[in-house]
Design a protein around this motif. Structure first.
Motif, PDB file in Angstrom:
ATOM      1  N   UNK A 145       0.829  -1.206   0.000  1.00 30.62           N
ATOM      2  CA  UNK A 145       0.000   0.000   0.000  1.00 30.62           C
ATOM      3  C   UNK A 145       0.863   1.256   0.000  1.00 30.62           C
ATOM      4  N   UNK A 146       1.987   1.223   0.737  1.00 31.97           N
ATOM      5  CA  UNK A 146       2.891   2.373   0.762  1.00 31.97           C
ATOM      6  C   UNK A 146       3.503   2.615  -0.607  1.00 31.97           C
ATOM      7  N   UNK A 147       3.920   1.541  -1.276  1.00 33.61           N
ATOM      8  CA  UNK A 147       4.498   1.684  -2.616  1.00 33.61           C
ATOM      9  C   UNK A 147       3.474   2.268  -3.597  1.00 33.61           C
ATOM     10  N   UNK A 148       2.282   1.687  -3.599  1.00 33.05           N
ATOM     11  CA  UNK A 148       1.245   2.158  -4.518  1.00 33.05           C
ATOM     12  C   UNK A 148       0.824   3.590  -4.205  1.00 33.05           C
ATOM     13  N   UNK A 149       0.873   3.962  -2.922  1.00 35.35           N
ATOM     14  CA  UNK A 149       0.439   5.300  -2.521  1.00 35.35           C
ATOM     15  C   UNK A 149       1.364   6.385  -3.034  1.00 35.35           C
ATOM     16  N   UNK A 150       2.668   6.087  -3.161  1.00 39.39           N
ATOM     17  CA  UNK A 150       3.529   7.144  -3.675  1.00 39.39           C
ATOM     18  C   UNK A 150       3.702   7.063  -5.199  1.00 39.39           C
ATOM     19  N   UNK A 364       3.131  12.451   1.192  1.00 36.32           N
ATOM     20  CA  UNK A 364       2.385  11.318   1.730  1.00 36.32           C
ATOM     21  C   UNK A 364       3.287  10.229   2.285  1.00 36.32           C
ATOM     22  N   UNK A 365       4.370   9.926   1.583  1.00 41.67           N
ATOM     23  CA  UNK A 365       5.250   8.879   2.105  1.00 41.67           C
ATOM     24  C   UNK A 365       5.913   9.330   3.402  1.00 41.67           C
ATOM     25  N   UNK A 366       6.152  10.654   3.540  1.00 40.71           N
ATOM     26  CA  UNK A 366       6.673  11.163   4.802  1.00 40.71           C
ATOM     27  C   UNK A 366       5.674  11.002   5.927  1.00 40.71           C
ATOM     28  N   UNK A 375       9.826   1.825   5.508  1.00 45.05           N
ATOM     29  CA  UNK A 375      11.135   2.235   4.993  1.00 45.05           C
ATOM     30  C   UNK A 375      12.112   1.072   4.905  1.00 45.05           C
ATOM     31  N   UNK A 376      11.977   0.071   5.766  1.00 46.88           N
ATOM     32  CA  UNK A 376      12.928  -1.033   5.780  1.00 46.88           C
ATOM     33  C   UNK A 376      12.781  -1.958   4.569  1.00 46.88           C
ATOM     34  N   UNK A 377      11.728  -1.800   3.794  1.00 47.99           N
ATOM     35  CA  UNK A 377      11.654  -2.482   2.505  1.00 47.99           C
ATOM     36  C   UNK A 377      12.437  -1.623   1.508  1.00 47.99           C
ATOM     37  N   UNK A 383      12.736   4.257  -3.304  1.00 50.82           N
ATOM     38  CA  UNK A 383      11.781   5.158  -3.934  1.00 50.82           C
ATOM     39  C   UNK A 383      11.710   6.501  -3.238  1.00 50.82           C
ATOM     40  N   UNK A 384      11.748   6.484  -1.905  1.00 44.96           N
ATOM     41  CA  UNK A 384      11.676   7.734  -1.137  1.00 44.96           C
ATOM     42  C   UNK A 384      12.830   8.659  -1.474  1.00 44.96           C
TER      43      UNK A 384
END
Length: 410
Positions: A145-150, A364-366, A375-377, A383-384
């Motif tokens: 979800x984090x990946x798709x969100x950014x 958003x990722x922040x 972040x550990x992925x 990406x960040x």
């Protein structure tokens, strides 16, 4: 390979950027903290990974600081950033396949492990979950979800730009629909929140962006205030509220402050107060929590800022926060400036839309790292820092254009 090429071509320019100097100072502090904890380990901890793991944790930061700098070579202008955004969107296609296979795994007797190139590439299609969402290629649905969100704001930007070819519009609309659908079946509350969040930023005016400014700053100052008032001055948190006779207030508190995640964050702030300058060392959090916390199964602090402060001390955490806030706030300021005077910017409107997508993605990722640590992925952390590198290039591009405009007018 791309970073090595960028380093060779731009090695003399590294110290020209003050942010790079700040990252260099932060790197030295992280290394010093790791060395100190390696030679002076806490005697009460029995690290199952061994003391060398203090240095392994540096791989989450030092190489990615390098990527932040080297990626800017490939993101120097709006055209390059737009092309990179399109590549990020296209890169989500394997995720759709993996979620589809996971969803229909039992119906079609799909293997739990798919290999390609003689085992070089392995897809783990875990059994279809009943509670925690469909993670696809990722180990956890919240990570996906984090990946798709950014990536989502880039897909929105691709739809909003003027379309000359209808078939391309259909393809972009299909990707946007699939990204939103994938976020929904992740069953991640933060992922669900990302959809209206990004849509609001794209439909916003200056006042909304100012609100985002305020929210970012409030998040930072609330964390600092919690540390000062709760642990420095030993002031009981929200004990002054007589909420027991007020059902509405009690419901809010029970679902906000009295939750396991918020308890973990408060415990982490307490742990940081024991070693505020040097930190406890990388990978020690589970053991410290077993020793001083209230549970035995907590792997991390669920807040990246606090995680850095716990591992390496509050100074690196503050420096990294300053770098992040500077990049995001400066980008937002330039966005407001450009929107106010559209003739200032030399590129066409489609580039402006994609530049806003980079800003929305970083914000958003922040925010998401304040309530969990995806972040550990490596896919998320890489990406960040590429996103931040793109925004730094955006700032440099506008500054360069402004300076040339001033010289031309003179």
């Amino acid at each position: 390979i791309a970073s090595i090429i960028s380093t060779i071509k731009n090695r003399t320019l590294f110290l020209n950027d003050r942010l790079n100097i700040l990252l260099l100072c932060t790197s030295l502090l992280l290394i010093f903290s790791s060395i100190f904890n390696y030679f002076h380990p806490n005697p009460t901890l029995q690290n199952s990974f061994g003391q060398f793991n203090y240095f392994v944790g540096l791989s989450n930061y030092l190489p990615l600081f390098w990527v932040f700098w080297t990626s800017q070579y490939y993101l120097r202008n709006s055209e390059q950033r737009k092309r990179t955004a399109i590549l990020l969107i296209a890169g989500t296609f394997p995720i759709f396949i993996s979620q589809f296979l996971q969803y229909y795994q039992s119906d079609f007797a799909i293997s739990e492990k798919l290999t390609a190139l003689n085992g070089l590439i392995v897809w783990f299609i875990n059994p279809s979950p009943k509670l925690y969402g469909y993670a696809g290629l990722f180990s956890n649905a919240n990570y996906l979800a984090a990946w798709l969100s950014f990536v989502l704001p880039f897909s929105i930007a691709s739809i909003l730009q003027k379309q000359k070819i209808f078939e391309r519009f259909l393809i972009r609309f299909l990707f946007l629909s699939l990204i939103c659908a994938s976020i929904l079946i992740c069953f991640s509350r933060m992922g669900w929140f990302s959809i209206p969040f990004h849509l609001a930023i794209f439909s916003s005016n200056a006042s909304f962006l100012i609100i985002i400014f305020t929210l970012i700053l409030l998040t930072f100052f609330i964390l600092i205030s919690l540390y000062i008032f709760v642990f420095v001055f030993s002031i009981p948190l929200i004990n002054f509220l007589d909420y027991q006779n007020n059902f509405f207030i009690e419901m809010i508190l029970n679902n906000t402050f009295y939750t396991p995640r918020f308890t973990i964050i408060l415990d982490t702030i307490k742990f940081i107060s024991y070693h505020p300058l040097i930190g406890w060392g990388s990978s020690t959090y589970p053991e410290v929590y077993k020793l001083l916390g209230t549970r035995t199964d907590i792997a991390h602090s669920h807040n990246l800022l606090l995680e850095i402060a716990f591992n390496y001390g509050i100074i690196p955490a503050i420096l990294l926060t300053i770098i992040f806030l500077f990049i995001v706030l400066k980008s937002l300021y330039l966005e407001l400036k450009i929107n106010k005077n559209s003739s200032f910017y030399r590129y066409k409107k489609s580039y402006l839309i994609f530049n806003k997508a980079w800003i929305s993605s970083a914000i958003f990722i922040g925010i998401s790292q304040m309530v969990d640590i995806q972040y550990y992925d490596l896919r998320i952390s890489l990406g960040l820092w590429i996103i931040l590198g793109g925004l730094r290039s955006y700032i440099n591009e506008i500054n360069y254009f402004e300076n040339n405009l001033i010289i031309k007018n003179s």
